[in-house]
Motif scaffolding. Structure first.
Motif, PDB file in Angstrom:
ATOM      1  N   THR A 272       5.783  29.090  43.135  1.00  0.00           N
ATOM      2  CA  THR A 272       5.968  28.505  41.811  1.00  0.00           C
ATOM      3  C   THR A 272       7.375  27.974  41.629  1.00  0.00           C
ATOM      4  O   THR A 272       7.585  26.908  41.038  1.00  0.00           O
ATOM      5  CB  THR A 272       5.658  29.547  40.722  1.00  0.00           C
ATOM      6  OG1 THR A 272       4.297  29.977  40.852  1.00  0.00           O
ATOM      7  CG2 THR A 272       5.862  28.963  39.331  1.00  0.00           C
ATOM      8  N   ARG A 276       8.126  24.079  40.743  1.00  0.00           N
ATOM      9  CA  ARG A 276       8.871  23.701  39.540  1.00  0.00           C
ATOM     10  C   ARG A 276      10.083  22.848  39.901  1.00  0.00           C
ATOM     11  O   ARG A 276      10.380  21.846  39.238  1.00  0.00           O
ATOM     12  CB  ARG A 276       9.320  24.959  38.788  1.00  0.00           C
ATOM     13  CG  ARG A 276       8.266  25.540  37.870  1.00  0.00           C
ATOM     14  CD  ARG A 276       8.194  24.762  36.566  1.00  0.00           C
ATOM     15  NE  ARG A 276       7.190  25.310  35.669  1.00  0.00           N
ATOM     16  CZ  ARG A 276       6.905  24.776  34.476  1.00  0.00           C
ATOM     17  NH1 ARG A 276       7.545  23.697  34.062  1.00  0.00           N
ATOM     18  NH2 ARG A 276       5.972  25.306  33.722  1.00  0.00           N
ATOM     19  N   GLU A 280       9.830  19.191  38.230  1.00  0.00           N
ATOM     20  CA  GLU A 280      10.615  18.964  37.020  1.00  0.00           C
ATOM     21  C   GLU A 280      11.632  17.848  37.180  1.00  0.00           C
ATOM     22  O   GLU A 280      12.195  17.377  36.196  1.00  0.00           O
ATOM     23  CB  GLU A 280      11.308  20.262  36.588  1.00  0.00           C
ATOM     24  CG  GLU A 280      10.331  21.260  35.972  1.00  0.00           C
ATOM     25  CD  GLU A 280      11.017  22.487  35.394  1.00  0.00           C
ATOM     26  OE1 GLU A 280      12.249  22.635  35.575  1.00  0.00           O
ATOM     27  OE2 GLU A 280      10.318  23.301  34.748  1.00  0.00           O
ATOM     28  N   LEU A 288       4.118  19.754  32.540  1.00  0.00           N
ATOM     29  CA  LEU A 288       3.813  20.687  33.620  1.00  0.00           C
ATOM     30  C   LEU A 288       3.247  21.998  33.091  1.00  0.00           C
ATOM     31  O   LEU A 288       2.408  22.626  33.748  1.00  0.00           O
ATOM     32  CB  LEU A 288       5.073  20.950  34.448  1.00  0.00           C
ATOM     33  CG  LEU A 288       5.658  19.729  35.171  1.00  0.00           C
ATOM     34  CD1 LEU A 288       6.967  20.087  35.855  1.00  0.00           C
ATOM     35  CD2 LEU A 288       4.665  19.155  36.179  1.00  0.00           C
ATOM     36  N   ASP A 289       3.679  22.398  31.908  1.00  0.00           N
ATOM     37  CA  ASP A 289       3.148  23.632  31.318  1.00  0.00           C
ATOM     38  C   ASP A 289       1.640  23.537  31.108  1.00  0.00           C
ATOM     39  O   ASP A 289       0.912  24.527  31.275  1.00  0.00           O
ATOM     40  CB  ASP A 289       3.840  23.923  29.978  1.00  0.00           C
ATOM     41  CG  ASP A 289       5.308  24.317  30.156  1.00  0.00           C
ATOM     42  OD1 ASP A 289       5.680  24.689  31.290  1.00  0.00           O
ATOM     43  OD2 ASP A 289       6.062  24.234  29.171  1.00  0.00           O
ATOM     44  N   GLU A 292       0.084  24.294  34.378  1.00  0.00           N
ATOM     45  CA  GLU A 292       0.274  25.682  34.799  1.00  0.00           C
ATOM     46  C   GLU A 292      -0.660  26.624  34.053  1.00  0.00           C
ATOM     47  O   GLU A 292      -1.150  27.610  34.623  1.00  0.00           O
ATOM     48  CB  GLU A 292       1.726  26.103  34.594  1.00  0.00           C
ATOM     49  CG  GLU A 292       2.049  27.477  35.160  1.00  0.00           C
ATOM     50  CD  GLU A 292       3.530  27.766  35.167  1.00  0.00           C
ATOM     51  OE1 GLU A 292       3.963  28.537  36.039  1.00  0.00           O
ATOM     52  OE2 GLU A 292       4.262  27.228  34.300  1.00  0.00           O
ATOM     53  N   ARG A 293      -0.924  26.342  32.775  1.00  0.00           N
ATOM     54  CA  ARG A 293      -1.800  27.246  32.022  1.00  0.00           C
ATOM     55  C   ARG A 293      -3.273  26.858  32.092  1.00  0.00           C
ATOM     56  O   ARG A 293      -4.118  27.445  31.407  1.00  0.00           O
ATOM     57  CB  ARG A 293      -1.334  27.325  30.573  1.00  0.00           C
ATOM     58  CG  ARG A 293      -1.470  26.053  29.761  1.00  0.00           C
ATOM     59  CD  ARG A 293      -1.164  26.312  28.286  1.00  0.00           C
ATOM     60  NE  ARG A 293      -1.325  25.116  27.481  1.00  0.00           N
ATOM     61  CZ  ARG A 293      -0.333  24.313  27.126  1.00  0.00           C
ATOM     62  NH1 ARG A 293       0.907  24.580  27.517  1.00  0.00           N
ATOM     63  NH2 ARG A 293      -0.571  23.245  26.384  1.00  0.00           N
ATOM     64  N   SER A 297      -6.157  19.055  34.572  1.00  0.00           N
ATOM     65  CA  SER A 297      -6.377  18.913  36.011  1.00  0.00           C
ATOM     66  C   SER A 297      -6.510  17.425  36.302  1.00  0.00           C
ATOM     67  O   SER A 297      -6.807  16.620  35.403  1.00  0.00           O
ATOM     68  CB  SER A 297      -7.628  19.666  36.468  1.00  0.00           C
ATOM     69  OG  SER A 297      -8.788  19.115  35.877  1.00  0.00           O
ATOM     70  N   SER A 327      -3.037  23.079  39.834  1.00  0.00           N
ATOM     71  CA  SER A 327      -1.885  23.972  39.726  1.00  0.00           C
ATOM     72  C   SER A 327      -0.620  23.227  40.092  1.00  0.00           C
ATOM     73  O   SER A 327      -0.660  22.160  40.727  1.00  0.00           O
ATOM     74  CB  SER A 327      -2.061  25.175  40.647  1.00  0.00           C
ATOM     75  OG  SER A 327      -2.000  24.768  42.005  1.00  0.00           O
ATOM     76  N   LEU A 328       0.515  23.789  39.707  1.00  0.00           N
ATOM     77  CA  LEU A 328       1.791  23.202  40.080  1.00  0.00           C
ATOM     78  C   LEU A 328       1.943  23.179  41.597  1.00  0.00           C
ATOM     79  O   LEU A 328       2.436  22.205  42.179  1.00  0.00           O
ATOM     80  CB  LEU A 328       2.938  23.995  39.455  1.00  0.00           C
ATOM     81  CG  LEU A 328       3.017  24.031  37.928  1.00  0.00           C
ATOM     82  CD1 LEU A 328       4.228  24.844  37.486  1.00  0.00           C
ATOM     83  CD2 LEU A 328       3.090  22.623  37.353  1.00  0.00           C
ATOM     84  N   ASN A 329       1.531  24.271  42.248  1.00  0.00           N
ATOM     85  CA  ASN A 329       1.654  24.340  43.692  1.00  0.00           C
ATOM     86  C   ASN A 329       0.822  23.253  44.369  1.00  0.00           C
ATOM     87  O   ASN A 329       1.272  22.625  45.339  1.00  0.00           O
ATOM     88  CB  ASN A 329       1.219  25.722  44.188  1.00  0.00           C
ATOM     89  CG  ASN A 329       1.543  25.924  45.651  1.00  0.00           C
ATOM     90  OD1 ASN A 329       2.683  25.772  46.068  1.00  0.00           O
ATOM     91  ND2 ASN A 329       0.531  26.262  46.440  1.00  0.00           N
TER      92      ASN A 329
END
Length: 528
Positions: A272, A276, A280, A288-289, A292-293, A297, A327-329
């Motif tokens: 993560t 980020r 960012e 991005l939040d 992440e939550r 998608s 996901s961020l990843n």
């Protein structure tokens, strides 16, 4: 008698051959553009009385484009949504046009290039073409006496240059550009080029699937043998064990056990943090939040039309919708994939993707890719008992079978040239027990060790290759030297007793094959 190929060509070959070893900057893992790994001026001379009699090669295809419109389209969809929400940084605003330029280059890749039959995703780039052209030049220059003699005897005592490939476009085209370069510099060799028939019958017991001469999937695409094209039901068939090992490997690829090993790093906090740090710089934190939550998608959907500069070719591409960023990843990993592939497409894509992937993050994602490949394609775990490489044993044995023929007095082949994929080069390194491949690890070490010990840019960069040069003396003794990415390389450690002298890079062939447990076939090996 005039030389079998022009002196000017040989001087060119020698000058290129003597060029210094190149360094490739960046962290591209198995997408690293090729560079020979040893200055050829430092190669050991064969012992007195030994002359080159034969050489053989297996090479991965050269640098290529993306294999399909997936990661690029998914990331572009994410970028478009961010643009719509005014959630891009100044650097982020430049990302979208660069992704689109990369997509266009892939959609049209190979257009106007003689020898590329169908432009589009998955083709060789200009870098990949040149990698194989230069590899051929250096082979000629390394063994000038061998190829001069073979060319001189072409009319009276012809010896074949056997050429095979996996059947996949980029491997077939690598073979084509390699051999074209070979014959441009040594035209006397032209009548000796031979593409053997594909193994038959295939599939057994079903309607035969036509395969062009020169294709051998059992040797060069064994990781993906399929019942529809390759079924082997007869236990006495030379490739029965290869087919069975391929099915076992494909089952293992789908297993939860493997995916748990491969996914282990993604569960660590570092994943993560790096995602980020990368994202960012391009996207607003609030945007991005949402990802992440789980509130957003992005998939590889959409319709894209690209036209060549001369207006003669237009291609329309439709996203499949199966590659999804959740996901961020996943988003950062997709960006790393574009960064890595762009390194081998510098002639086609002017964009510099390294500005989107800071060096420390590129190093991390290369480590993740190495970790995954170690378990999926490399040595794997001790518990997997070689399932990741046993299908490559037939390829290993093919190298020995070729030298067996020489030992028996059959010199019909002057060289054997094979063109394949990372999925075969990497397992072959394990099957040969080379130190670069390292050893299998206990599954308990999966969280940290594999990606630190095993590096794709060394094991299988683009155009990765292994070559065996074979020499013979007047007494008929055969000795072998192994080059791995054109670096003199030791065979497995337990074969040290086969060296002709302590520390030598030349191995007595009779002792070497005994060390590997190879037994000469009582009948001729299968075609190709």
């Amino acid at each position: 008698m005039p030389p079998p190929f022009p002196l000017s060509s040989m001087l060119l070959a020698l000058s290129l051959h003597a060029s210094p070893v190149l360094a490739v900057e960046g962290h591209y893992q198995t997408k690293t553009p090729y560079a020979p790994q040893q200055d050829t001026a430092t190669y050991a001379a064969p012992p007195a009385g030994f002359q080159p009699i034969y050489t053989q090669l297996v090479a991965r295809h050269g640098a290529r484009g993306l294999t399909g419109m997936k990661s690029d389209a998914a990331l572009y969809a994410m970028w478009r949504q961010a643009a719509a929400q005014d959630a891009l940084t100044p650097l982020g605003r430049e990302l979208g046009p660069d992704i689109l330029a990369l997509m266009k280059a892939n959609a049209l890749l190979g257009y106007g290039v003689a020898g590329i039959e169908k432009p589009g995703y998955g083709n060789l780039s200009q870098t990949g073409i040149e990698e194989h052209r230069q590899l051929a030049v250096r082979m000629l220059a390394r063994l000038p006496a061998l190829f001069a003699q073979v060319g001189q005897d072409a009319a009276t005592a012809p010896r074949q240059l056997v050429t095979i490939h996996s059947g996949v476009d980029r491997a077939r085209d690598s073979a084509r550009f390699f051999t074209q370069s070979l014959l441009e510099h040594a035209p006397a060799l032209a009548p000796l080029l031979y593409l053997p028939p594909a193994p038959a019958p295939s599939p057994q017991g079903r309607q035969a699937v036509a395969q062009a001469d020169g294709i051998n999937r059992f040797l060069l695409y064994a990781h993906k043998l399929a019942p529809r094209t390759d079924l082997v039901a007869d236990r006495d068939h030379p490739y029965y064990a290869t087919y069975a090992a391929s099915q076992a490997y494909q089952y293992y690829e789908r297993s939860k056990q493997l995916h748990a090993l491969m996914d282990a790093p993604a569960r660590l906090p570092e994943a993560t943090a790096h995602a980020r740090h990368v994202l960012e710089r391009l996207f607003a934190p609030a945007f991005l939040d949402q990802l992440e939550r789980g509130a957003a998608s992005y998939a590889d959907t959409g319709i894209y039309t690209f036209t060549s500069a001369d207006g003669q070719l237009t291609r329309t591409m439709t996203g499949g919708g199966k590659t999804v960023i959740r996901s961020l990843n996943a988003a950062a990993t997709k960006l790393y994939e574009l960064y890595a592939i762009a390194a081998g497409m510098r002639h086609e894509v002017p964009a510099d993707f390294s500005r989107y992937m800071p060096a420390e993050d590129a190093r991390y994602y290369a480590y993740i890719a190495d970790h995954e490949d170690f378990y999926q394609k490399g040595p794997g775990t001790t518990a997997s008992a070689g399932v990741t490489w046993r299908f490559a044993l037939a390829l290993r044995e093919d190298f020995f079978n070729e030298v067996d023929a020489l030992a028996s007095g059959d010199v019909r082949h002057a060289a054997k040239l094979r063109f394949t994929h990372a999925e075969m080069i990497i397992p072959l390194a394990s099957a040969l027990g080379l130190k670069e491949a390292l050893a299998a690890l206990p599954a308990s070490d999966s969280d940290s060790q594999a990606g630190l010990r095993w590096h794709g840019q060394a094991v299988s960069p683009l155009a990765a290759n292994m070559q065996w040069d074979v020499y013979r003396n007047d007494a008929g003794q055969l000795i072998v030297r192994l080059l791995y990415n054109e670096k003199e390389t030791d065979f497995q450690a337990r074969c040290d007793g086969a060296r002709i002298a302590p520390g030598s890079v030349f191995y007595d062939y009779a002792k070497l094959k005994t060390c590997y447990g190879h037994v000469a076939a009582r009948q001729a090996p299968p075609p190709g």
